[in-house]
Design a protein around this motif. Sequence first.
Motif, PDB file in Angstrom:
ATOM      1  N   LYS A   1       8.377  20.393  -0.510  1.00  0.00           N
ATOM      2  CA  LYS A   1       7.298  19.911  -1.609  1.00  0.00           C
ATOM      3  C   LYS A   1       6.207  19.930  -1.030  1.00  0.00           C
ATOM      4  O   LYS A   1       5.639  20.138   0.064  1.00  0.00           O
ATOM      5  CB  LYS A   1       7.981  18.263  -1.553  1.00  0.00           C
ATOM      6  N   ARG A   2       5.297  19.968  -2.196  1.00  0.00           N
ATOM      7  CA  ARG A   2       3.672  19.715  -1.882  1.00  0.00           C
ATOM      8  C   ARG A   2       3.187  18.228  -1.987  1.00  0.00           C
ATOM      9  O   ARG A   2       3.672  17.488  -2.998  1.00  0.00           O
ATOM     10  CB  ARG A   2       3.087  20.760  -2.838  1.00  0.00           C
ATOM     11  N   ILE A   3       2.567  18.091  -0.972  1.00  0.00           N
ATOM     12  CA  ILE A   3       2.168  16.673  -0.812  1.00  0.00           C
ATOM     13  C   ILE A   3       0.567  16.537  -0.571  1.00  0.00           C
ATOM     14  O   ILE A   3       0.129  17.419   0.059  1.00  0.00           O
ATOM     15  CB  ILE A   3       2.668  15.728   0.151  1.00  0.00           C
ATOM     16  N   ILE A   4      -0.365  15.652  -1.278  1.00  0.00           N
ATOM     17  CA  ILE A   4      -1.693  15.544  -0.954  1.00  0.00           C
ATOM     18  C   ILE A   4      -1.693  14.126  -0.250  1.00  0.00           C
ATOM     19  O   ILE A   4      -1.228  12.966  -1.137  1.00  0.00           O
ATOM     20  CB  ILE A   4      -2.550  15.718  -2.349  1.00  0.00           C
ATOM     21  N   PHE A   5      -2.549  13.977   0.511  1.00  0.00           N
ATOM     22  CA  PHE A   5      -2.990  12.624   1.467  1.00  0.00           C
ATOM     23  C   PHE A   5      -4.323  12.314   0.721  1.00  0.00           C
ATOM     24  O   PHE A   5      -5.146  12.983   1.131  1.00  0.00           O
ATOM     25  CB  PHE A   5      -2.726  12.760   2.786  1.00  0.00           C
ATOM     26  N   VAL A   6      -4.374  11.105   0.085  1.00  0.00           N
ATOM     27  CA  VAL A   6      -5.632  10.541  -0.278  1.00  0.00           C
ATOM     28  C   VAL A   6      -6.207   9.415   0.641  1.00  0.00           C
ATOM     29  O   VAL A   6      -5.488   8.488   0.879  1.00  0.00           O
ATOM     30  CB  VAL A   6      -5.431   9.967  -1.787  1.00  0.00           C
ATOM     31  N   VAL A   7      -7.277  10.036   1.447  1.00  0.00           N
ATOM     32  CA  VAL A   7      -7.730   8.876   2.356  1.00  0.00           C
ATOM     33  C   VAL A   7      -8.904   8.235   2.038  1.00  0.00           C
ATOM     34  O   VAL A   7      -9.876   8.977   1.751  1.00  0.00           O
ATOM     35  CB  VAL A   7      -7.945   9.858   3.919  1.00  0.00           C
TER      36      VAL A   7
ATOM     37  N   GLY B   1       9.111  21.199   7.705  1.00  0.00           N
ATOM     38  CA  GLY B   1       9.765  21.891   7.248  1.00  0.00           C
ATOM     39  C   GLY B   1      10.281  21.323   5.599  1.00  0.00           C
ATOM     40  O   GLY B   1      10.902  22.096   4.977  1.00  0.00           O
ATOM     41  N   LYS B   2       9.518  19.965   5.365  1.00  0.00           N
ATOM     42  CA  LYS B   2      10.002  19.750   3.998  1.00  0.00           C
ATOM     43  C   LYS B   2       8.488  19.672   3.099  1.00  0.00           C
ATOM     44  O   LYS B   2       8.533  19.652   1.995  1.00  0.00           O
ATOM     45  CB  LYS B   2      10.150  18.266   3.980  1.00  0.00           C
ATOM     46  N   PHE B   3       7.245  19.714   3.835  1.00  0.00           N
ATOM     47  CA  PHE B   3       6.101  19.536   3.117  1.00  0.00           C
ATOM     48  C   PHE B   3       5.240  20.452   3.501  1.00  0.00           C
ATOM     49  O   PHE B   3       4.983  20.998   4.738  1.00  0.00           O
ATOM     50  CB  PHE B   3       5.583  17.995   3.393  1.00  0.00           C
ATOM     51  N   ASP B   4       4.391  21.069   2.530  1.00  0.00           N
ATOM     52  CA  ASP B   4       3.195  21.725   2.365  1.00  0.00           C
ATOM     53  C   ASP B   4       2.187  20.611   2.211  1.00  0.00           C
ATOM     54  O   ASP B   4       2.265  19.929   1.227  1.00  0.00           O
ATOM     55  CB  ASP B   4       3.061  22.740   1.503  1.00  0.00           C
ATOM     56  N   SER B   5       1.373  20.298   2.906  1.00  0.00           N
ATOM     57  CA  SER B   5       0.230  19.277   2.778  1.00  0.00           C
ATOM     58  C   SER B   5      -1.268  19.526   2.832  1.00  0.00           C
ATOM     59  O   SER B   5      -1.568  20.438   3.446  1.00  0.00           O
ATOM     60  CB  SER B   5       0.344  18.142   3.909  1.00  0.00           C
ATOM     61  N   ASP B   6      -1.772  18.748   2.068  1.00  0.00           N
ATOM     62  CA  ASP B   6      -3.650  18.819   2.196  1.00  0.00           C
ATOM     63  C   ASP B   6      -4.083  17.306   2.167  1.00  0.00           C
ATOM     64  O   ASP B   6      -3.292  16.538   1.857  1.00  0.00           O
ATOM     65  CB  ASP B   6      -3.875  19.169   0.847  1.00  0.00           C
ATOM     66  N   ILE B   7      -5.116  17.116   2.702  1.00  0.00           N
ATOM     67  CA  ILE B   7      -5.864  16.063   3.071  1.00  0.00           C
ATOM     68  C   ILE B   7      -7.081  15.795   2.135  1.00  0.00           C
ATOM     69  O   ILE B   7      -7.940  16.743   2.333  1.00  0.00           O
ATOM     70  CB  ILE B   7      -5.997  15.616   4.446  1.00  0.00           C
ATOM     71  N   VAL B   8      -7.212  14.986   1.425  1.00  0.00           N
ATOM     72  CA  VAL B   8      -8.486  14.632   0.565  1.00  0.00           C
ATOM     73  C   VAL B   8      -9.063  13.518   0.770  1.00  0.00           C
ATOM     74  O   VAL B   8      -8.216  12.336   0.776  1.00  0.00           O
ATOM     75  CB  VAL B   8      -8.541  14.812  -0.907  1.00  0.00           C
TER      76      VAL B   8
ATOM     77  N   VAL C   1       1.720  18.814  -8.268  1.00  0.00           N
ATOM     78  CA  VAL C   1       2.148  18.348  -7.007  1.00  0.00           C
ATOM     79  C   VAL C   1       3.125  17.241  -6.939  1.00  0.00           C
ATOM     80  O   VAL C   1       3.190  16.443  -7.683  1.00  0.00           O
ATOM     81  CB  VAL C   1       0.825  17.837  -6.267  1.00  0.00           C
ATOM     82  N   ASP C   2       3.922  17.323  -6.007  1.00  0.00           N
ATOM     83  CA  ASP C   2       5.230  16.703  -5.980  1.00  0.00           C
ATOM     84  C   ASP C   2       5.044  15.111  -5.530  1.00  0.00           C
ATOM     85  O   ASP C   2       5.371  14.220  -6.100  1.00  0.00           O
ATOM     86  CB  ASP C   2       6.223  17.242  -5.086  1.00  0.00           C
ATOM     87  N   ILE C   3       4.007  14.778  -4.388  1.00  0.00           N
ATOM     88  CA  ILE C   3       3.759  13.587  -4.190  1.00  0.00           C
ATOM     89  C   ILE C   3       2.195  13.319  -3.792  1.00  0.00           C
ATOM     90  O   ILE C   3       1.842  14.344  -3.318  1.00  0.00           O
ATOM     91  CB  ILE C   3       4.575  13.147  -2.652  1.00  0.00           C
ATOM     92  N   VAL C   4       1.812  12.227  -4.076  1.00  0.00           N
ATOM     93  CA  VAL C   4       0.448  11.862  -3.637  1.00  0.00           C
ATOM     94  C   VAL C   4       0.446  10.633  -2.869  1.00  0.00           C
ATOM     95  O   VAL C   4       1.109   9.828  -3.238  1.00  0.00           O
ATOM     96  CB  VAL C   4      -0.617  11.590  -4.833  1.00  0.00           C
ATOM     97  N   CYS C   5       0.044  10.578  -1.364  1.00  0.00           N
ATOM     98  CA  CYS C   5       0.414   9.458  -0.542  1.00  0.00           C
ATOM     99  C   CYS C   5      -1.043   8.875  -0.543  1.00  0.00           C
ATOM    100  O   CYS C   5      -2.104   9.634   0.124  1.00  0.00           O
ATOM    101  CB  CYS C   5       0.699   9.964   0.562  1.00  0.00           C
ATOM    102  N   ALA C   6      -1.146   7.799  -0.652  1.00  0.00           N
ATOM    103  CA  ALA C   6      -2.178   6.957  -0.607  1.00  0.00           C
ATOM    104  C   ALA C   6      -2.362   6.224   0.641  1.00  0.00           C
ATOM    105  O   ALA C   6      -1.441   5.621   1.392  1.00  0.00           O
ATOM    106  CB  ALA C   6      -2.362   5.684  -1.460  1.00  0.00           C
TER     107      ALA C   6
END
Length: 353
Positions: free
Chosen positions: A5-11, A34-41, A61-66
């Motif tokens: 999955k693709r995940i973006i972390f919102v900081v 192995g599960k995630f391609d991630s970016d941090i914003v 994008v599959d997941i956005v993490c706050a």
Amino acid sequence: MCDHKRIIFVVNPISGTSGKKRILQLLETHLDKGKFDSDIVTTKYQGHATEIARAAANQGVDIVCAIGGDGTVNETARALVHTQTALAIIPCGSGNGLARHLHIPLDPLGAIKILNKCEVSYMDYGLVNEYPFFCTCGVGFDAFISKKFAESGKRGPLTYVENVLQTGLSYNPETYDIEIEDDADNRISHKAFLISCANASQYGNNAYIAPQASVRDGLMDVTIIEPFKAVDAPAISFQLFNGTIDKNSRIKTFRCKKVSIHRQGRGVIHYDGDPVDTGKDIDVEIVPKGLLCVASSDEGVVDTSTNLQNFLAEHFNDMYVKSEQLLQRNVLMTQRITKINGDIIRKLAGRKR
């Protein structure tokens, strides 16, 4: 479980009480690559998390993490409703209401482990006068305190307690007309200290305003706290933290999908702790299964036997000092008023002679 999955972390760099640098280091080490391609914003201004999350959803994008507090979670989640992008949370705020309700650990490593399991399911959310909320909204004292809390410029439970101590006993409850489920015959009128409409069980800090609430039942839990005397406050506080406030005789509760609340004039309401001024009419509804989220199937009240004891053990000294300061201010104010009254009486007596 989920595939790659693709995940973006919102900081949010300024929210909450925990250092973000350590969280980012833990992500680098413990996030399952192995599960995630991630970016941090990183957010740069209020509302930026909503813009980032909305763009992510539009891009599939599959997941956005706050990564932040309740405000960051609300800003992120509101952009993800009715999309195929799921909300995840690494909590580091002062209250962490939704994370606590969903049993997401406050320890960042524990939250990352939940994320790695990637269990995605639907949850409900609420609307109050079209403002989205995911934990609670309300009118009355809790909304008033939310405004004071926001204006104080400080965060954390002690700031909240200080505001409660300063204003709680002098707060003037209002009378509200309440209409349930758009049924004109199902109306009640209540003088209330506060009215809370809950999707989840708590405000945050394990303060359970609606212990039986679930984010997966398609209903809101409405809690009405009637006016009470100072002698009743300790019992209500204890029940708030041990998950039994719905057993108090001064508490009225019911469940519904929609409720309309009418008051005599404009005033403040809150949604997930954020205050906003609105008109006389307050319309609240639950939207079932409107948001995908990453969490376990567990939710609700947990470990209530130690919540209040732990809170008091951690903050007792500071709370005691603040209480003593407030008491001393009240004593000084009483002395000043007594002196002024005495001077007035002496002047009046002198005139009569």
